[in-house]
Design a protein around this motif. Structure first.
Motif, short mmCIF file in Angstrom:
data_model
loop_
_atom_site.label_atom_id
_atom_site.label_comp_id
_atom_site.label_asym_id
_atom_site.label_seq_id
_atom_site.Cartn_x
_atom_site.Cartn_y
_atom_site.Cartn_z
N ALA A 140 0.85 -1.19 0.00
CA ALA A 140 0.00 0.00 0.00
C ALA A 140 0.88 1.24 0.00
O ALA A 140 1.82 1.35 0.80
CB ALA A 140 -0.92 0.00 1.23
N GLY A 141 0.60 2.19 -0.88
CA GLY A 141 1.44 3.35 -1.05
C GLY A 141 1.34 4.39 0.04
O GLY A 141 2.06 5.39 0.01
N ASP A 142 0.46 4.17 1.02
CA ASP A 142 0.34 5.10 2.15
C ASP A 142 0.83 4.45 3.44
O ASP A 142 0.48 4.86 4.53
CB ASP A 142 -1.10 5.57 2.32
CG ASP A 142 -2.08 4.42 2.52
OD1 ASP A 142 -1.64 3.25 2.48
OD2 ASP A 142 -3.27 4.69 2.71
N ASN A 143 1.68 3.45 3.29
CA ASN A 143 2.14 2.61 4.41
C ASN A 143 3.54 3.01 4.84
O ASN A 143 4.45 3.07 4.01
CB ASN A 143 2.20 1.16 3.91
CG ASN A 143 1.42 0.20 4.75
OD1 ASN A 143 0.72 0.60 5.67
ND2 ASN A 143 1.55 -1.07 4.47
N LEU A 144 3.73 3.25 6.12
CA LEU A 144 5.07 3.47 6.66
C LEU A 144 5.33 2.39 7.70
O LEU A 144 4.59 2.29 8.68
CB LEU A 144 5.19 4.86 7.28
CG LEU A 144 5.20 6.02 6.27
CD1 LEU A 144 5.03 7.34 6.98
CD2 LEU A 144 6.48 6.02 5.46
N PHE A 145 6.37 1.59 7.49
CA PHE A 145 6.59 0.42 8.34
C PHE A 145 8.06 0.29 8.66
O PHE A 145 8.94 0.74 7.91
CB PHE A 145 6.05 -0.84 7.67
CG PHE A 145 6.49 -1.01 6.24
CD1 PHE A 145 7.66 -1.67 5.92
CD2 PHE A 145 5.72 -0.50 5.20
CE1 PHE A 145 8.07 -1.83 4.61
CE2 PHE A 145 6.12 -0.64 3.87
CZ PHE A 145 7.29 -1.31 3.58
N SER A 146 8.35 -0.39 9.77
CA SER A 146 9.71 -0.44 10.29
C SER A 146 10.54 -1.60 9.73
O SER A 146 11.76 -1.56 9.79
CB SER A 146 9.68 -0.53 11.82
OG SER A 146 8.96 -1.66 12.25
N PHE A 147 9.91 -2.63 9.21
CA PHE A 147 10.67 -3.84 8.90
C PHE A 147 11.35 -3.78 7.53
O PHE A 147 10.98 -2.98 6.66
CB PHE A 147 9.77 -5.08 8.99
CG PHE A 147 8.63 -5.10 8.00
CD1 PHE A 147 8.77 -5.67 6.75
CD2 PHE A 147 7.39 -4.58 8.35
CE1 PHE A 147 7.72 -5.70 5.84
CE2 PHE A 147 6.32 -4.61 7.47
CZ PHE A 147 6.49 -5.17 6.21
N ASP A 202 13.95 -9.04 4.63
CA ASP A 202 13.59 -10.04 5.64
C ASP A 202 12.21 -10.61 5.37
O ASP A 202 11.98 -11.82 5.51
CB ASP A 202 13.62 -9.40 7.04
CG ASP A 202 15.02 -9.08 7.51
OD1 ASP A 202 15.98 -9.61 6.92
OD2 ASP A 202 15.16 -8.29 8.46
N PHE A 203 11.29 -9.75 5.00
CA PHE A 203 9.91 -10.17 4.73
C PHE A 203 9.87 -11.19 3.59
O PHE A 203 9.30 -12.28 3.73
CB PHE A 203 9.08 -8.93 4.39
CG PHE A 203 7.64 -9.20 4.05
CD1 PHE A 203 6.75 -9.62 5.02
CD2 PHE A 203 7.17 -9.01 2.76
CE1 PHE A 203 5.41 -9.86 4.72
CE2 PHE A 203 5.84 -9.25 2.43
CZ PHE A 203 4.96 -9.67 3.42
N VAL A 204 10.51 -10.85 2.49
CA VAL A 204 10.48 -11.73 1.31
C VAL A 204 11.19 -13.05 1.58
O VAL A 204 10.79 -14.10 1.06
CB VAL A 204 11.07 -11.00 0.10
CG1 VAL A 204 11.30 -11.94 -1.07
CG2 VAL A 204 10.15 -9.85 -0.33
N ARG A 205 12.21 -13.03 2.44
CA ARG A 205 12.94 -14.27 2.75
C ARG A 205 12.04 -15.29 3.44
O ARG A 205 12.32 -16.50 3.40
CB ARG A 205 14.16 -13.97 3.62
CG ARG A 205 15.42 -13.67 2.83
CD ARG A 205 16.67 -13.75 3.69
NE ARG A 205 16.72 -12.68 4.67
CZ ARG A 205 17.30 -11.50 4.43
NH1 ARG A 205 17.85 -11.26 3.26
NH2 ARG A 205 17.33 -10.57 5.36
#
Length: 331
Positions: free
Chosen positions: A105-112, A116-119
């Protein structure tokens, strides 16, 4: 795998400041929301596309060129015409061809880290989840119940949340699942990916979750926008400005080129002052002031003021002011 950043909405919840400006390009500190996302996507080295609409195409074209990514444009100019997030995903899948898709989502700000997520992706639908810590807030999102990292329950915007763990607008959808979007759209909600995830789970698809902590912001309201500023603005960025010797800057702040800080003004902490603004004998904190705005004899706190406004002799708290507004109290 391809990356698809969804930025085709008209952000009506943040109108009037997003009436002529896409939400993904709003500033949060020195950078725009989309800059934070693109920096994380850049770690992956994957083919990347931004999905937007005809109305905002000209805003996104320079960003796509800056980052060397593609642009997919739905032929809509108004909120009531839009394809919705799921409809836009289907359009992208048809244009770009079969593949697994990392959808953000283009309005998303996240710390991770997206690396790591894709792995953790194992060929099954993968969602990023965050503990929002408040059941009342959880009602606004897709609420998740887990067994280990397996999703056993997903309810979009439930009236009685089963947990405070929510889905955050970052997903990997396998090629096979992307191929189911047409079937889903025959009866499903076209705008929220959460309903699609819920539908997948109900039909027996296995879904896994990636849990993260630290921070996450869905920039859907003035409050979340200002909270994101407080979290992400770590140091001051002050360009070529004029400032009175009687004024004070309390970091962190962003003050853009051409701004004039006059008289006995106090700017900060957590203030964004846009290009060519004039702040005179005023206090501005926890606020975002867009370009070419004039503020005189006023106190501004936890407010967002759009471009080319004039605010005189006022105390504004928790306010959202549209562009070109002129508001003043008699002296």
């Amino acid at each position: 795998m391809k990356v698809l950043i969804m930025a085709g909405g008209y952000a009506t919840r943040l109108w009037p400041i997003t009436k002529d400006n896409p939400k993904a390009l709003l500033p949060v500190g020195e950078k725009k929301i989309l800059d934070y996302i693109m920096e994380k996507v850049g770690e992956l080295g994957l083919e990347t596309y931004i999905s937007t609409n005809r109305f905002f195409e000209s805003h996104f074209r320079p960003i796509a060129e800056k980052y060397g990514v593609g642009l997919i444009v739905e032929d809509t100019l108004h909120e009531e015409e839009k394809l919705g997030t799921i409809g836009a995903m289907k359009k992208a899948f048809e244009e770009l061809g079969p593949d697994d898709y990392l959808v953000i989502a283009g309005d998303n700000l996240f710390s991770f880290s997206l690396s790591d997520f894709v792995r953790t992706y194992n060929g099954r639908t993968l969602i990023a989840v965050y503990d929002i810590g408040d059941r009342e807030l959880a009602k606004r999102y897709g609420v998740v119940v887990l067994e280990g990292d397996r999703v056993i329950s997903f309810r979009e915007k439930p009236p009685e949340p089963a947990s405070t763990l929510i889905s955050t607008g970052v997903y990997v959808f396998p090629e096979r699942v992307m191929g189911l979007i047409g079937e889903y759209l025959a009866n499903g909600n076209r705008d929220s990916p959460g309903y699609f995830v819920q539908w997948l789970l109900e039909r027996g698809e296995e879904i896994t979750a990636y849990r993260f902590s630290d921070y996450w912001y869905d920039i859907g309201s003035a409050d979340s926008y200002l909270e994101a500023l407080r979290t992400l603005l770590k140091e001051s960025h002050i360009e070529e400005i004029q400032i009175s010797p009687y004024s004070k800057i309390i970091p962190p702040v962003v003050i853009k080129r051409g701004a004039r800080i006059l008289g006995r003004s106090i700017i900060g902490p957590f203030a964004y002052i846009g290009e060519n603004c004039t702040i005179e004998n005023s206090d501005v904190s926890d606020s975002i002031i867009f370009r070419d705005t004039v503020i005189k004899g006023s106190t501004i706190w936890r407010s967002i003021i759009d471009e080319k406004c004039e605010i005189r002799n006022l105390e504004l708290k928790k306010s959202l002011v549209g562009g070109h507004a002129k508001i003043q109290r008699g002296e």
